[in-house]
Design a protein around this motif. Structure first.
Motif, mmCIF file in Angstrom:
data_model
loop_
_atom_site.group_PDB
_atom_site.id
_atom_site.type_symbol
_atom_site.label_atom_id
_atom_site.label_comp_id
_atom_site.label_asym_id
_atom_site.label_seq_id
_atom_site.Cartn_x
_atom_site.Cartn_y
_atom_site.Cartn_z
ATOM 1 N N UNK B 9 25.441 47.766 41.673
ATOM 2 C CA UNK B 9 24.991 48.916 41.305
ATOM 3 C C UNK B 9 25.787 50.220 41.518
ATOM 4 N N UNK B 10 25.778 51.199 40.657
ATOM 5 C CA UNK B 10 26.860 52.249 40.816
ATOM 6 C C UNK B 10 28.089 51.982 40.405
ATOM 7 N N UNK B 11 28.371 51.022 39.988
ATOM 8 C CA UNK B 11 29.617 50.353 39.399
ATOM 9 C C UNK B 11 30.973 50.431 40.281
ATOM 10 N N UNK B 12 30.691 50.349 41.647
ATOM 11 C CA UNK B 12 31.792 50.471 42.557
ATOM 12 C C UNK B 12 32.530 49.061 42.866
ATOM 13 N N UNK B 13 31.614 48.176 42.763
ATOM 14 C CA UNK B 13 32.233 46.742 43.006
ATOM 15 C C UNK B 13 32.200 45.879 41.626
ATOM 16 N N UNK B 14 33.346 45.355 41.434
ATOM 17 C CA UNK B 14 33.292 44.326 40.231
ATOM 18 C C UNK B 14 33.995 43.254 40.522
ATOM 19 N N UNK B 15 33.150 42.032 40.105
ATOM 20 C CA UNK B 15 33.492 40.588 40.802
ATOM 21 C C UNK B 15 33.877 39.972 39.294
ATOM 22 N N UNK B 16 34.889 39.457 39.175
ATOM 23 C CA UNK B 16 35.117 38.691 38.058
ATOM 24 C C UNK B 16 35.746 37.377 38.359
ATOM 25 N N UNK B 17 34.898 36.161 38.134
ATOM 26 C CA UNK B 17 35.000 34.794 38.165
ATOM 27 C C UNK B 17 35.769 34.096 37.016
ATOM 28 N N UNK B 34 35.452 44.489 32.827
ATOM 29 C CA UNK B 34 35.514 45.738 33.623
ATOM 30 C C UNK B 34 35.541 47.105 32.624
ATOM 31 N N UNK B 35 35.151 46.951 31.406
ATOM 32 C CA UNK B 35 35.396 48.129 30.470
ATOM 33 C C UNK B 35 34.138 49.130 30.782
ATOM 34 N N UNK B 36 33.359 48.483 31.322
ATOM 35 C CA UNK B 36 32.007 49.817 31.439
ATOM 36 C C UNK B 36 32.150 50.587 32.845
ATOM 37 N N UNK B 37 33.112 50.160 33.643
ATOM 38 C CA UNK B 37 33.153 50.999 34.899
ATOM 39 C C UNK B 37 34.111 51.946 34.792
ATOM 40 N N UNK B 38 34.117 53.050 35.670
ATOM 41 C CA UNK B 38 35.064 54.066 35.890
ATOM 42 C C UNK B 38 36.252 53.192 36.545
ATOM 43 N N UNK B 39 37.357 53.005 36.040
ATOM 44 C CA UNK B 39 38.301 52.188 36.528
ATOM 45 C C UNK B 39 38.993 52.647 37.662
ATOM 46 N N UNK B 40 39.141 53.929 37.847
ATOM 47 C CA UNK B 40 39.807 54.354 39.147
ATOM 48 C C UNK B 40 39.049 54.333 40.417
ATOM 49 N N UNK B 41 37.592 54.233 40.215
ATOM 50 C CA UNK B 41 36.836 54.417 41.383
ATOM 51 C C UNK B 41 36.271 53.056 42.017
ATOM 52 N N UNK B 42 36.606 51.885 41.027
ATOM 53 C CA UNK B 42 36.140 50.612 41.393
ATOM 54 C C UNK B 42 36.738 49.827 42.278
ATOM 55 N N UNK B 43 36.441 49.033 43.003
ATOM 56 C CA UNK B 43 36.984 47.831 43.777
ATOM 57 C C UNK B 43 36.952 46.676 43.175
ATOM 58 N N UNK B 44 37.916 45.686 42.672
ATOM 59 C CA UNK B 44 37.692 44.572 42.025
ATOM 60 C C UNK B 44 37.892 43.447 42.945
ATOM 61 N N UNK B 45 37.402 42.215 42.759
ATOM 62 C CA UNK B 45 37.332 41.083 43.521
ATOM 63 C C UNK B 45 37.612 40.076 42.162
ATOM 64 N N UNK B 46 38.839 39.517 42.027
ATOM 65 C CA UNK B 46 39.153 38.301 40.974
ATOM 66 C C UNK B 46 39.007 37.113 41.681
ATOM 67 N N UNK B 74 45.183 51.257 42.996
ATOM 68 C CA UNK B 74 44.199 50.271 42.800
ATOM 69 C C UNK B 74 43.766 49.606 43.893
ATOM 70 N N UNK B 75 42.520 49.080 43.953
ATOM 71 C CA UNK B 75 42.120 48.276 44.870
ATOM 72 C C UNK B 75 41.655 46.802 44.216
ATOM 73 N N UNK B 76 42.414 46.082 44.322
ATOM 74 C CA UNK B 76 42.240 44.577 43.662
ATOM 75 C C UNK B 76 42.425 43.528 44.685
ATOM 76 N N UNK B 77 41.744 42.509 44.629
ATOM 77 C CA UNK B 77 41.791 41.472 45.608
ATOM 78 C C UNK B 77 41.618 40.274 44.902
#
Lengths: 585, 104
Positions: B9-17, B34-46, B74-77
C-alpha cells in the motif's frame, strides 16, 4: 528502395484474376461438371482426373495450385491418393479439399489425418464452395507474401552479415594459429572474437559476448572492434583498452545491453600474459602436452557497458606462462548448451572433455565431439564460441621491418652536418604521481610519427621506447630487482611488487628527450631516457650482442641493441641514449 | 515461467517473484510488474528462489530496473539465488550493483 512483392497475376478468359490450376478428382462426371464452371468463374484453369492413380499423374505433371478430391473411387481411393501426394510434396503446401457424402466423424478424421485441409459435402452448395475458395485464396496469398518476405529478409541478412563480419573480423591476426569453434545461434552472432598486435609485438585477444543474440546484439561488435584495434595499434595498455571500449559502448548502447569479455594479452616473449575476465566463464590455461588445467582466470569485473569509469587496472591478472601452454577462451553458450532433457553441458563436462584428451589429439575437436554427442538434435539457444591459443612463436607478428646492423648506411657520420639544418626535438618530463597515472609511450611514439612519415617503423619505435621507459621506471625509479622474476612467484610476484611500489610512489621522475633529423636518404631518431634512480653497472652489456652467462635479465637491452644503431649508457647508468636510423628507397 | 508481483500500500515496497526460467520471454511481464509505482521512491525485492535459470537478457532487465529506480541510489534486493542463478550473478559481478542476499 521499394520493390513490388509480386508481379500482378495475368487475367483469365472470364475476366477474373487467374488463380492457377485446380485439379478435380471424381469418378462421377456429373460432379466434375458442377464444380468446373464454378472454379473457372473464380479464376481457375481446371484439369480433371477420374481416380487416385490419374490424380497422382496429373499432380506430378501439371503442378496444380489446389486439389478437390473425391473419397470413394475405383483403382485408388482419395485417402490413398492424398497420402501419396503429400509424400510426393515432402512439405505439404498445395491445399486439398475432400469432396464427400460421408459425414461420420471417423471418415472426416481420417481425411485430416492423411493430409486434407478441408471438406465439401455433397450435394454441393455453390455458396459454400465460393466461401471455401475465397478463404483458401486469402490463405494462399498470405502464405506467398510471408514466403517472399521471409526470403527477402534472409537475403538481406546474409548480405548484411557478410559486410558486417568483414568490418569486424577481417583485420584479425594470427587466425591461422588460433583454433576456434564459432557457432552462432542466428545468422548474426552476439559473440565476437578479435585479435590484434600491439606496436611492441604483443598479441591482444578478446572473446566477447553481447546480451542476447541475433542482429541487435551483433551491432555493438562494430564500435567495440574499432576501439579495440585503434587502441591496440597505438600501444595502449590492456586496462586502458578495456576502459576505452567500456566508455564507447556506454555512449552507444541502450541500458540493459552489455558486453561480457575475456581479454588476454600475450607478451612477445610468450612467457607473460595479462588477463582480464569481465563476466565470462573461466579462462583456462592448459598444459601444452597433457591438457591439464594449470590456472583458471575467474571473472573479476562487471561486464562492459554497465558502469562508467570501471577500474580495470586493479582486476588485471599477470601470469607467467611457458612456451607451448595453451589458453582456452569460452563463451557461456558452451557451458549452457542444452540437450533434449533440458540438462546443461556444464563446466564439469567441458573440463572432462579437455582432460580426456589423448596426446596428439587437439583440444577443440574433443570439446566439439563431446558437445555434439551431448546436445544431439536439441535446438541451439545461444551463440557457441571457443578459441584455443597456443603460446608459440607462430602467433607473433613477423618482424619484417627491422633493418639489420650491417644494412644500415652510416648516416650518423655521413650526414651529421646536413641534418642539423632539418632537425626537430621535443621532451617530456613526468614526476611523482604522474608516473603512476600516465603512460607516455603512445604519446611520444605518436608525436614522432607526426613529425616524420615513419608508419612502417611504428612497431620498432614502440618497442624501443617501451624498453627504455619500463627499464627507467621499474629499475630506476621503483628500484625493482630483475632477480624477482626468477623467484618462485615469477612474474606474478614481480607485478604484485611493482603495483605495490607504484601505488606508494611519492617522488622520482623520468625525462624523455627525442631528437629527429632527416634528409633525402633517410634519418635518425635519438631517444634519451633519464631516471631519478641510482643507475646500474651497464658494462656487461656494452660489449657485443650476447648476454653474459650469469645474467638474470637483459633481454630488453639485447633487444634494444638489435633494433637500434647504437645504445649508450651514460654513467652512472641512469641515462640511456638509443639511436634508431632509417633510410629511404 | 511466470512473474508474481505484490506492491505494498502506498507503492513503497515492490516484491517480484520469478518462477522457472528467467529469460527474454519475461521481458514485458517483468516491466509490467513495476510499471505502476513511482520508480525512484520504491524499494524492490526480487525473489529468485524459484528461478531455475537466468540469461543475459534477464540480467539486462535487472539493469533496466536499476536505472529506472535511480541507478546508484536504487534500493534493489535480490534474494533466494541458488545454483546456476547464483553462479551467473557471481560471474557477472552483479553484487557490485545490487544487494544480493545469500541463501541461509
Amino acid at each position: 528502395m521499394h520493390t513490388a512483392l509480386q508481379t500482378p497475376p495475368p487475367r483469365a478468359k472470364t475476366g477474373a484474376v487467374l488463380q492457377g490450376k485446380a485439379l478435380i478428382v471424381d469418378d462421377e462426371l456429373s460432379n466434375r461438371l458442377i464444380l468446373k464452371p464454378l472454379l473457372e468463374q473464380y479464376g481457375y484453369q481446371v484439369i480433371q482426373a477420374e481416380n487416385g492413380v490419374q490424380a497422382l499423374q496429373q499432380f506430378e505433371s501439371e503442378h496444380p495450385d489446389i486439389v478437390f478430391m473425391d473419397l470413394l473411387m475405383p483403382v485408388m481411393d482419395g485417402y490413398e491418393a492424398v497420402m501419396r501426394i503429400r509424400e510426393f510434396e515432402g512439405q505439404p503446401s498445395v491445399p486439398i479439399i475432400f469432396l464427400t457424402s460421408l459425414t461420420d466423424e471417423h471418415s472426416l478424421t481420417r481425411c485430416v489425418e492423411v493430409g486434407g485441409d478441408d471438406f465439401l459435402t455433397k450435394p454441393f452448395s455453390p455458396i459454400l464452395i465460393k466461401a471455401k475458395i475465397l478463404a483458401i485464396q486469402r490463405l494462399r496469398s498470405l502464405h506467398s507474401q510471408i514466403g517472399s518476405l521471409y526470403n527477402r529478409m534472409k537475403q538481406d541478412e546474409a548480405a548484411a552479415e557478410s559486410v558486417f563480419s568483414g568490418a569486424v573480423v577481417a583485420d584479425n591476426v594470427a587466425m591461422d594459429e588460433i583454433e576456434s569453434l564459432l557457432r552462432p545461434a542466428d545468422v548474426f552472432s552476439g559473440d565476437v572474437l578479435l585479435s590484434a598486435y600491439s606496436p611492441a609485438g604483443n598479441l591482444n585477444l578478446i572473446l566477447g559476448d553481447f546480451t542476447g543474440h541475433g542482429l541487435a546484439s551483433a551491432l555493438g561488435a562494430l564500435p567495440a572492434s574499432e576501439v579495440f584495434r585503434a587502441m591496440t595499434s597505438k600501444g595502449f595498455a590492456p586496462h586502458q583498452i578495456l576502459a576505452g571500449i567500456n566508455e564507447k559502448l556506454l555512449s552507444l548502447m541502450p541500458t540493459g545491453m552489455f558486453f561480457a569479455v575475456q581479454f588476454v594479452s600475450i607478451d612477445r616473449s610468450l612467457e607473460n600474459i595479462t588477463v582480464c575476465n569481465c563476466g565470462m566463464p573461466d579462462i583456462l590455461l592448459l598444459d601444452g602436452r597433457d591438457g591439464a588445467i594449470k590456472h583458471r582466470f575467474r571473472s573479476r569485473s562487471l561486464p562492459l557497458s554497465i558502469q562508467p569509469e570501471l577500474d580495470f587496472q586493479s582486476v588485471m591478472e599477470h601470469y607467467t606462462t611457458q612456451r607451448g601452454n595453451r589458453l582456452l577462451l569460452v563463451s557461456d553458450g558452451v557451458i549452457e548448451a542444452r540437450n533434449e532433457h533440458d540438462e546443461y553441458f556444464s563446466q564439469a563436462r567441458l573440463e572432462q572433455a579437455i582432460s580426456a584428451r589423448e596426446p596428439g589429439d587437439d583440444i577443440l575437436s574433443r570439446i566439439r565431439h563431446a558437445l555434439d554427442a551431448f546436445c544431439g538434435n536439441a535446438p541451439q539457444d545461444d551463440d557457441i564460441s571457443l578459441a584455443e591459443i597456443p603460446c608459440l612463436p607462430g602467433i607473433l607478428p613477423q618482424w619484417d621491418n627491422i633493418p639489420h646492423h650491417e644494412e644500415i648506411p652510416d648516416l650518423l657520420e655521413e650526414t651529421a652536418e646536413g641534418m642539423e639544418q632539418d632537425t626537430s626535438a621535443f621532451s617530456l618530463i613526468l614526476s611523482g604521481e604522474r608516473l603512476r597515472q600516465t603512460d607516455p609511450i603512445p604519446l611520444v611514439v605518436n608525436q614522432i610519427l607526426e613529425l616524420e612519415q615513419l608508419q612502417d617503423h611504428r612497431r620498432v619505435l614502440f618497442t624501443i621506447l617501451t624498453e627504455l621507459y619500463i627499464n627507467a621506471l621499474d629499475h630506476g625509479v621503483l628500484q625493482l630487482d630483475s632477480k624477482l622474476k626468477q623467484s618462485p612467484e615469477g612474474f606474478t610476484g614481480y607485478f604484485t611488487e611493482r603495483e605495490k611500489r607504484l601505488n606508494a610512489l611519492q617522488d622520482g621522475s623520468i625525462s624523455i628527450w627525442v631528437k629527429i633529423g632527416s634528409d633525402d636518404t633517410g634519418g635518425r631518431v635519438s631517444i634519451t631516457v633519464e631516471d631519478s634512480g641510482d643507475g646500474f653497472d651497464a658494462s656487461p652489456f656494452e660489449k657485443g650482442d650476447t648476454l653474459p652467462d650469469d645474467c638474470f635479465s637483459g633481454r630488453g637491452i639485447l633487444l634494444l641493441k638489435t633494433l637500434c644503431k647504437s645504445v649508450y649508457f651514460h654513467p652512472p647508468g641512469n641515462r640511456v641514449e638509443a639511436v634508431f636510423c632509417w633510410y629511404k628507397g | 515461467m511466470t512473474i508474481n508481483s505484490v506492491i505494498s500500500e502506498g507503492g513503497r515496497e515492490v516484491s517480484i517473484k520469478v518462477d522457472g526460467r528467467f529469460d527474454f520471454s519475461l521481458h514485458t511481464e517483468f516491466q509490467r510488474a513495476y510499471a505502476k509505482v513511482d520508480p525512484a521512491r520504491a524499494h524492490y525485492c526480487i525473489d529468485l528462489s524459484r528461478a531455475e535459470y537466468i540469461d543475459s537478457a534477464a540480467l539486462g532487465m535487472l539493469l533496466l530496473l536499476r536505472e529506472k529506480a535511480g541507478g546508484e541510489r536504487a534500493h534493489i534486493t535480490i534474494s533466494g539465488c541458488q545454483g546456476g542463478v547464483r553462479q551467473i550473478l557471481e560471474v557477472s559481478r552483479f553484487h557490485q550493483l545490487f544487494d544480493i542476499e545469500r541463501m541461509g
